[in-house]
Design a protein around this motif. Sequence first.
Motif, short mmCIF file in Angstrom:
data_model
loop_
_atom_site.label_atom_id
_atom_site.label_comp_id
_atom_site.label_asym_id
_atom_site.label_seq_id
_atom_site.Cartn_x
_atom_site.Cartn_y
_atom_site.Cartn_z
N ILE A 63 0.88 -1.32 0.03
CA ILE A 63 -0.11 0.03 0.12
C ILE A 63 0.81 1.25 -0.06
O ILE A 63 0.41 2.34 0.37
CB ILE A 63 -0.93 0.12 1.26
N GLU B 199 2.01 3.07 -2.74
CA GLU B 199 1.58 4.00 -3.54
C GLU B 199 0.19 4.51 -3.04
O GLU B 199 -0.13 5.87 -3.13
CB GLU B 199 1.49 3.42 -4.98
N THR B 200 -0.54 3.67 -2.41
CA THR B 200 -1.92 4.02 -1.93
C THR B 200 -1.75 5.24 -0.98
O THR B 200 -2.43 6.07 -0.94
CB THR B 200 -2.70 2.86 -1.53
N LYS B 201 -0.90 4.97 -0.01
CA LYS B 201 -0.58 5.60 1.11
C LYS B 201 0.00 7.25 0.50
O LYS B 201 -0.41 8.20 0.78
CB LYS B 201 0.36 5.31 2.12
N ASN C 246 -0.76 8.18 -2.66
CA ASN C 246 -1.82 8.90 -3.32
C ASN C 246 -2.74 9.62 -2.08
O ASN C 246 -3.16 10.63 -2.27
CB ASN C 246 -2.61 7.96 -3.82
N GLN C 247 -2.90 8.74 -1.01
CA GLN C 247 -3.78 9.35 0.02
C GLN C 247 -3.17 10.69 0.74
O GLN C 247 -3.93 11.74 0.84
CB GLN C 247 -4.08 8.33 1.19
#
Length: 902
Positions: free
Chosen positions: A447, A449-451, A453-454
């Motif tokens: 995660i 990249e997800t973090k 992006n967040q």
Amino acid sequence: MPLAYALVGMVGLILALTWGALQVQVALAGFLNGESVWSKAQKQSVIALESYAVRGDPADLASYKLNYGVLMADHWARDQIASGHYDYDAVADALRRSDTVTIAIPGVIFILHHFPNAPYMREALQAWRSTDSSIAELNTIAGSLEAGYVAGGITDAEVARQRTRIHTINSYIEPRSALFSRKIADGAVWLGEVLFGGVLAAASIAALLWLGMARRILASVRGSEERYRLLFDSAADAIVMVDEASGRILDVNRTASAWTGRPASELIGDRFVHLFMQSLSGQQAGRAATNALLCADGSSRPVETQTSLASWGALSVRQAIIRDISERVAIEHERRVAAEALASIAEGVIIADAERRVISTNAAQTELTGFSSVALQGRLLDEARRLPDGRPLPQSVWDGIAAGRNWIGEVHTTRNDGSSYPEQLSISAIRDADSHVLYYVAVFTDIHETKANQRRLEHLARHDPLTGLVNRAEFERHCAEAIAVAERERLAVVVLFIDLDAFKIVNDSYSHAVGDRLLAKVAERIRRELPDGDIAGRIGGDEFTVLIRRLSLREDARVVVSRLLVALSEPLQVEDYEVVLSASIGVAGYPLDGDTPQALIGNADAAMYAAKTEERNAFRFYTPMMHADTRRRLQLATELRQALVRNEFQLVFQPSVELRTGRIVAVEALLRWQHPERGEVMPAEFIPVAEGLGMIRRIDEWVMQATCAQIEAWDLAGVPPIRVAVNISARWFGHPAFVDGVSRALQSRQLPAQRLLLEITESAMLRLGDATARTMQTLSNLGIEVAIDDFGTGYSSMAYLKLPAVAYLKIDRSFITGLPASANDAAITQAMLVMAKSLGLTTIAEGIETEAQHDFLLRAGCIEGQGYLYSYPLKPEEIQYLLLPNQPMIPARLRLVPPKRS
């Protein structure tokens, strides 16, 4: 053989009796079918006729006629048979048209002809005949309704009357129809009972005789046959006995019939190979082989077959045992799908035993962590995983999973190369029948990249995308936190509201893209001047806010504000342009000026507006009077919207005199607002508000129309024709409909263009940009002259003086006030007069209030002048009084309106 002969005779007798009973029952079935069709046709005819009465839809009439035809076919057939002399084929055809079952038609005709008075039949026929007249009356009603609708309509009263008749007829028919149905049914039951009794009695006698014979013969074979059949049919597997020579089936058990969906009688005699989807070639006796058993519905069942040879008397028989392996195939398929899914799933998957030691992984796990499946064999599932705070997964996690719950959370996982990454981990357990944990299944994904992006989304949600400063919501949050700290520590918090001066000119003169880059550079300068811990934000357009924390007093912010004013006034290089701006800053502090972020921002805004209004490039601390001024502006804006509707505007006219002769050669139209409560409101007070509301164009158009109307009124009164000047705002001058509006105003009053002079400021022409020349050319073509107003106070450009239509140059009063004492004003004024004379422009000096100013301008070559020395702005009737030819001549130039003298 005697038993067989007796059986044949008994069966023949029973079949004969049964056939006779069947024929009678078929006839009764035909009656029951006919009754159902007749009853349905009667009901449908009533329903269709009533619908036709209400709506007049031809489809309803067609439905009625169709059902009425069925009733009439039954009626005709009944009466023909009852007469005793009838055409059999015609009657049969009529019964077919009424949907009587074809096979029952001969029996129906036979019963109606020979047994009309049989029990129950007589009452049924009487009930049927009793409805004949009512059904005929229905047809009469249908004809009446059809005639009424064909004639062009029918009244609601007639429709209601006919519906009442229909309901009355239906109420009469329904109980008789029910009686007919009941009697037919009762007759069928009675006759069925009689026939059943006869057949039963005959069958019983024959059976008793045969059974006596069979009892002795069958007693000897019954025991062995039943034992064999019981074992044969109760087998869980399908058993098929096959003739080895012909390959045809000799016998099957119940299971084989159930699996194939075919009765045993159908299977016996068929070829054994027809039972399977695949060929049986190569199958050896005694060895199991897999195949697919075909079912009657087209489906198949996976099976395993095993055959062996046996002897039935002289026959060589192959016994085939067929075993269902559907469950085994399904399990194997599920395992294969699960294995393929595990291998192809994008998330990493680890399967561990009850001791949490890895036994299997998928390919995604290797790609994410760098550990191969072999390398992880036997290692603990959570060995390389830690919570975000560095702690290992606590025992409570495993206790919860063992209790039946899933655990989902974020962990940090160490890769094979020693690096780590954030991971979303989900762990669940697979249990046995006793709820004991057999396996742990961990599913995880990277995660990182997800973090990221967040975090980007959170930053965008809290910051202005253009400048990177915090947005209004985030600024208010920081402000609230600072206020809470200041309240505890008894400190001050200051909010600055910064607005760039004349930023709109940058957008209009260059482009919005340049304006955006300029705002980004302004944001950088604001950030650079702030101490650590202070917050800058952009809340819209060219408006910025600054939060200064931990001050002892509100006034301590002066140092930061002064630095900001100096920094923002320095030139900014944007692409190829050097832009010089200034800013107006409002200051509001906690606790003196408010105790909430909204109050501080609003009060700092009010202080900024005061700074912009009074001086610009300055700052002001908030005072309560500033909000009073703001409320007054809001009230003024509300009243201004109603002023045009209520006709509260009026014009006054200030004369423009020829300096050499003192003769009035022109007047300038000046706008005044006669407020019903506050009296006269000057333009300097309400024009900026009108520009902010977008009303200035409507006001300009009103002034143009009113001016032309006043010129027409003066002409009708005999006033000598003079030039009338009208001020034009930048908003209207730049509008596409400007020239057409001026032209229409002149044409509506039939005024020559020379009577009107348009006064346009340099800033208005600057805003129009490249379109200025086109607009001026159009005005010149119409014969309308233009005066450049306030020349020398704006962005003076000599190019504007060469534009078509420009015929006058107005020298601003700021240059006239210092004459003749100020050498600078005198030099500038003389330069402008010389330039205007060389360009052939008529000069008009504004704000002349002393004789010395008048004399200086006259000697310097100025043509016309305006000011209180000659006249204050006058009402239209006062101008008329001055200009009418029959008024006494005024000998002295300065006695038109005596000036104020000190």
